[in-house]
Design a protein around this motif. Structure first.
Motif, PDB file in Angstrom:
ATOM      1  N   ARG A   1      -9.547 -11.420  -2.358  1.00 27.88           N
ATOM      2  CA  ARG A   1      -9.542 -11.839  -0.955  1.00 27.88           C
ATOM      3  C   ARG A   1      -8.359 -11.298  -0.158  1.00 27.88           C
ATOM      4  O   ARG A   1      -8.335 -11.415   1.064  1.00 27.88           O
ATOM      5  N   ASN A   2      -7.354 -10.723  -0.833  1.00 28.03           N
ATOM      6  CA  ASN A   2      -6.168 -10.226  -0.137  1.00 28.03           C
ATOM      7  C   ASN A   2      -5.721  -8.904  -0.744  1.00 28.03           C
ATOM      8  O   ASN A   2      -5.783  -8.719  -1.960  1.00 28.03           O
ATOM      9  N   VAL A   3      -5.248  -8.004   0.131  1.00 25.35           N
ATOM     10  CA  VAL A   3      -4.585  -6.795  -0.345  1.00 25.35           C
ATOM     11  C   VAL A   3      -3.200  -6.730   0.279  1.00 25.35           C
ATOM     12  O   VAL A   3      -2.950  -7.269   1.354  1.00 25.35           O
ATOM     13  N   ARG A   4      -2.321  -6.059  -0.421  1.00 21.99           N
ATOM     14  CA  ARG A   4      -0.961  -5.842   0.074  1.00 21.99           C
ATOM     15  C   ARG A   4      -0.693  -4.349   0.054  1.00 21.99           C
ATOM     16  O   ARG A   4      -0.934  -3.670  -0.941  1.00 21.99           O
ATOM     17  N   ASP A   5      -0.236  -3.840   1.176  1.00 16.09           N
ATOM     18  CA  ASP A   5       0.133  -2.432   1.276  1.00 16.09           C
ATOM     19  C   ASP A   5       1.366  -2.352   2.166  1.00 16.09           C
ATOM     20  O   ASP A   5       1.748  -3.326   2.818  1.00 16.09           O
ATOM     21  N   ALA A   6       1.980  -1.189   2.182  1.00  8.54           N
ATOM     22  CA  ALA A   6       3.206  -0.998   2.963  1.00  8.54           C
ATOM     23  C   ALA A   6       3.188   0.384   3.585  1.00  8.54           C
ATOM     24  O   ALA A   6       2.563   1.315   3.062  1.00  8.54           O
ATOM     25  N   ALA A   7       3.890   0.505   4.694  1.00  8.66           N
ATOM     26  CA  ALA A   7       3.822   1.738   5.474  1.00  8.66           C
ATOM     27  C   ALA A   7       4.385   2.926   4.705  1.00  8.66           C
ATOM     28  O   ALA A   7       3.756   3.978   4.601  1.00  8.66           O
TER      29      ALA A   7
ATOM     30  N   THR B   1       4.294 -13.919  -4.759  1.00  9.86           N
ATOM     31  CA  THR B   1       4.577 -12.760  -5.601  1.00  9.86           C
ATOM     32  C   THR B   1       3.809 -11.584  -5.022  1.00  9.86           C
ATOM     33  O   THR B   1       2.578 -11.620  -4.979  1.00  9.86           O
ATOM     34  N   THR B   2       4.522 -10.563  -4.575  1.00 10.79           N
ATOM     35  CA  THR B   2       3.821  -9.407  -4.017  1.00 10.79           C
ATOM     36  C   THR B   2       3.664  -8.271  -5.019  1.00 10.79           C
ATOM     37  O   THR B   2       3.013  -7.269  -4.708  1.00 10.79           O
TER      38      THR B   2
END
Length: 459
Positions: free
Chosen positions: A79-85, A287-288
């Motif tokens: 249900r969630n994703v984590r990304d960074a520029a 927690t990422t």
């Protein structure tokens, strides 16, 4: 700890249910059966909330193919994703993931953040917000690595002063909260705050009076403490161990991973004082990054071990108070075989099927209106057996019992306070259908070893 699967389905999941009376012999009502035992009632959490805690890291901003990843995310039930520029603020790929897979996005400036990153992150967050995709804004990624940060023309992090990191995080937080569109979203702290070389107070969400940090009291950094508590850490050699996953989620000094205490209690590098243990126990936290590569620990981490670890880490983290948990990484990258899928987007590991089964069994499309108490007990309950009680919106209860043994298993009895009209036992390793279903029972006998079993309870 999750270990190598050594049992067949029948042995590793002996799910015998002890029924009271059957057919013509059942005359007593549930009320007449009475409440069994004196186990203290435990309140259920919403299955919806547990499912919403499940996240994975993606590298869309590094060029991963969002169109190929979207159906894989749908299958896994993420249900969630984590990304960074990491310098790329084009949101088109993450917006595609949101449209096609329904996922929310945690986004931040990423590694090696530089001047201009705060403003660019705010613009990107507004774009995600406008599409209904934004979950949270995250601070700079691991300033102890990847070149640190440069803010206000001053380099910081790594072996230098961390004041530039502190000022960037402070300003990012203020920019989110001052923005009329973004002010309601949570801000996650930067990661690896335990690595501070000087006491900038980054071990606090807000620096308290009397802390005597380099930044002034009242400086606000974040709404959530953010850790990268990878379950396997060099400080605990000889892995895998029993309770490896459960320990990584521990908010106390007993944690052998890079956990909450070492980053927000007493920093691991210089020993700067942060929150007292009583405050850490209830500190809002996420927690990422966490995960484990297939092949690690001299080959002991097989696909089976990884799959069991990944189910257990979502359960353990949620049970121990972590609001969201992101496994690094959904698709293999240059860091190795962490993924649910290989870098070709088609090589599916056991972890993908297990997560699909776990999220399918526990699926709920809305929050439960009522979170009831249940006075159950697990006897015996060795230190490697853990449990989580969940409620669905249809009124059913779902008790997850999981083991974290490297070797062997434990036979335990779940004693319920009343008879239930239907009890079903599921094993997400085996599929989404019950292994066994019984009627009018008040005990469940389970053999747990290195992963979860799920017990459905219906009146």
């Amino acid at each position: 700890m999750v270990g190598i699967m050594k049992f067949s389905a029948m042995i590793r999941v002996a799910a015998a249910v002890v029924a009271a009376a059957v057919a013509g012999g059942v005359a007593a009502s549930d009320a007449a059966a009475g409440e069994r035992g004196d186990a203290a009632p435990r309140q259920a959490a919403a299955a919806w909330d547990f499912l919403n805690s499940i996240g994975v890291c993606v590298h869309i901003q590094h060029g991963d193919d969002a169109a190929r990843i979207a159906p894989l995310l749908r299958y896994a039930g993420v249900r969630n994703v984590r990304d960074a520029a990491d310098g790329n603020y084009d949101m088109s790929g993450l917006l595609l993931l949101h449209r096609e897979a329904g996922v929310g996005v945690v986004f931040g400036p990423g590694s090696g953040a530089r001047d201009g990153c705060v403003e660019a992150t705010i613009r990107a967050a507004r774009e995600l917000h406008a599409a209904g995709a934004l979950v949270a804004v995250e601070g700079p990624n691991e300033p102890n690595n990847f070149g640190g940060v440069v803010y206000g023309g001053e380099a910081g992090g790594r072996e230098l002063s961390w004041l530039p990191v502190a000022r960037m995080q402070r300003d990012l937080y203020a920019a989110v909260k001052d923005d009329p569109e973004l002010k309601g979203y949570p801000v996650y702290s930067s990661s690896e705050m335990g690595a501070q070389t000087d006491d900038c107070g980054l071990q606090f969400l807000e620096i308290p009076e009397g802390a005597q940090c380099l930044m002034p009291a009242g400086t606000r950094y974040a709404d959530y403490a953010n850790c990268h508590n990878y379950m396997y850490h060099p400080s605990w050699p000889g892995a895998p161990h029993d309770n490896q996953v459960w320990n990584a989620a521990d908010p106390t000094p007993e944690c052998r991973a890079d956990g909450l205490y070492g980053n927000f209690g007493r920093t691991w590098r210089q020993g700067f004082e942060g929150y007292a243990q009583g405050q850490l126990d209830t500190l809002p936290r996420v927690t990422t990054e966490t995960g484990v590569r297939v092949g690690d620990c001299d080959g002991a981490i097989t696909e089976s071990v990884q799959a069991h670890n990944y189910m257990n880490v979502y359960l353990a983290q949620f049970a121990r108070g972590w609001s969201k948990t992101f496994i690094y990484e959904f698709i293999d990258d240059g860091d190795g075989r962490f993924g649910f899928y290989g870098s070709d987007y088609t090589t599916k590991r056991m972890a993908a099927d297990c997560l699909h089964n776990l999220t399918s069994i526990l699926h709920d499309d809305r929050p439960a209106r009522r979170l009831p108490d249940l006075g159950y007990e697990i006897a015996p309950q060795p230190a490697t057996v853990h449990d989580l009680l969940l409620a669905k919106s249809d009124g059913s209860l779902w008790l997850v019992v999981w083991g974290e043994r490297v070797e062997g298993g434990d036979v335990v009895t779940v004693r319920l306070p009343r008879r239930y009209g239907r009890i079903a036992v599921y094993d997400p390793v085996e599929g989404t259908e019950p292994l066994r279903t019984e009627r009018r029972a008040d005990e469940v006998v389970l053999t747990v070893s290195d992963g979860p079993l799920i017990v459905e309870l219906r009146r």
